[in-house]
Design a protein around this motif. Sequence first.
Motif, short mmCIF file in Angstrom:
data_model
loop_
_atom_site.label_atom_id
_atom_site.label_comp_id
_atom_site.label_asym_id
_atom_site.label_seq_id
_atom_site.Cartn_x
_atom_site.Cartn_y
_atom_site.Cartn_z
N LEU A 29 -30.15 -84.78 12.20
CA LEU A 29 -30.10 -84.22 13.55
C LEU A 29 -29.53 -82.81 13.50
O LEU A 29 -29.48 -82.18 12.44
CB LEU A 29 -29.28 -85.12 14.47
CG LEU A 29 -29.75 -86.57 14.59
CD1 LEU A 29 -28.90 -87.33 15.60
CD2 LEU A 29 -31.22 -86.64 14.97
N ASP A 157 -42.04 -88.49 18.83
CA ASP A 157 -40.73 -88.47 18.15
C ASP A 157 -39.61 -88.24 19.17
O ASP A 157 -38.57 -88.90 19.11
CB ASP A 157 -40.69 -87.34 17.11
CG ASP A 157 -41.26 -87.76 15.77
OD1 ASP A 157 -41.45 -88.96 15.55
OD2 ASP A 157 -41.49 -86.86 14.94
N ARG A 158 -39.85 -87.33 20.08
CA ARG A 158 -38.83 -87.04 21.08
C ARG A 158 -38.64 -88.25 22.01
O ARG A 158 -37.51 -88.63 22.32
CB ARG A 158 -39.22 -85.82 21.90
CG ARG A 158 -38.13 -85.39 22.89
CD ARG A 158 -38.57 -84.20 23.74
NE ARG A 158 -37.48 -83.68 24.55
CZ ARG A 158 -37.06 -84.22 25.69
NH1 ARG A 158 -37.66 -85.31 26.18
NH2 ARG A 158 -36.04 -83.69 26.36
N SER A 161 -36.66 -90.91 20.20
CA SER A 161 -35.26 -90.54 20.05
C SER A 161 -34.51 -90.67 21.37
O SER A 161 -33.38 -91.18 21.40
CB SER A 161 -35.15 -89.11 19.51
OG SER A 161 -35.73 -89.02 18.22
N TRP A 165 -31.34 -92.97 21.83
CA TRP A 165 -30.06 -92.37 22.19
C TRP A 165 -29.55 -92.88 23.53
O TRP A 165 -28.33 -92.90 23.75
CB TRP A 165 -30.20 -90.85 22.23
CG TRP A 165 -30.52 -90.24 20.89
CD1 TRP A 165 -30.44 -90.83 19.67
CD2 TRP A 165 -31.00 -88.92 20.65
NE1 TRP A 165 -30.84 -89.97 18.67
CE2 TRP A 165 -31.19 -88.78 19.24
CE3 TRP A 165 -31.30 -87.83 21.46
CZ2 TRP A 165 -31.65 -87.61 18.66
CZ3 TRP A 165 -31.76 -86.66 20.88
CH2 TRP A 165 -31.93 -86.54 19.50
N VAL A 189 -36.16 -84.09 14.67
CA VAL A 189 -35.38 -84.87 13.71
C VAL A 189 -36.00 -84.70 12.32
O VAL A 189 -37.21 -84.76 12.16
CB VAL A 189 -35.35 -86.35 14.10
CG1 VAL A 189 -34.60 -87.17 13.05
CG2 VAL A 189 -34.74 -86.55 15.48
#
Length: 276
Positions: A29, A157-158, A161, A165, A189
């Motif tokens: 990260l 991917d975002r 994540s 998170w 990432v």
Amino acid sequence: MTTEDGVRLWASRSGAGRPVVFCHGGPGLWDTLDDVAALLTGLATVHRWDQRGCGRSQRSGPYSMARTVADLEAVRRHFGLEDMVLLGHSWGAQLGLRYALDHPRRVLGLVYVSGTGIDPGTTWNAGYSRNLRSALGGDVARWEELKGRRERTPAQDREFSVLQWSADFADPSRARQHAERMATPWLEVNFACNAAINAEDKREWGTAALRDRCEELRVPVLIVDGEHDIRPRSSVDSLERALPHARRVVLPGAGHLPWTEDPEGFRTAVGAFLSS
């Protein structure tokens, strides 16, 4: 700044006071510790950096614990620090501990935030997995779908994540908002870095030799936990017992990023440690 092997790292310095160097989470990260830096205004000169291959730093390996420790040493030299306090979050807490073990004379103190201790991951991974799925609630199916894809677009991917998170916050009504803020701007990432260092951790973390080194460490350590971190806090118990000069603060109503949900409690705990 540039490391001795020619890799460019993003780094910044701000504030005034005792020198504190941040070690962000991951691995893979980037530094998302803006709020921590703001909380320490007036208490510390804050030094931040993106680890090798991550965020605003050059996308270049090799990726290993030893290499990242060497990069942290390069950050210290770049800023001309004789010694420093380290503040590490999550994986960054592990990094800070390893640096303190390798370079104890350079470390005035270690703030160990939301780390996972020195036991093997097998002692807490199952509990973490259960808690993660429980926290995701109705989003767990989409998270599992994205996790299982062999290839994802940057947008996916975002999304993956942000979903993951969001489970790191105790208040579900604001969890997605907090996670979206962490992902903005989106700096991607580095999953190769993540895989390489996590594989190394599985081989080396949890050994008797590591515990012995912790028992010999004379650096003061403040362990900060959020009460509702989905990573079982019992994983840190053996580290607390091993360290000769450790104290522990548990912040109620907070998750894996305790400064977000209990900023005053976090500032008070870290401020007291910095002044001691």
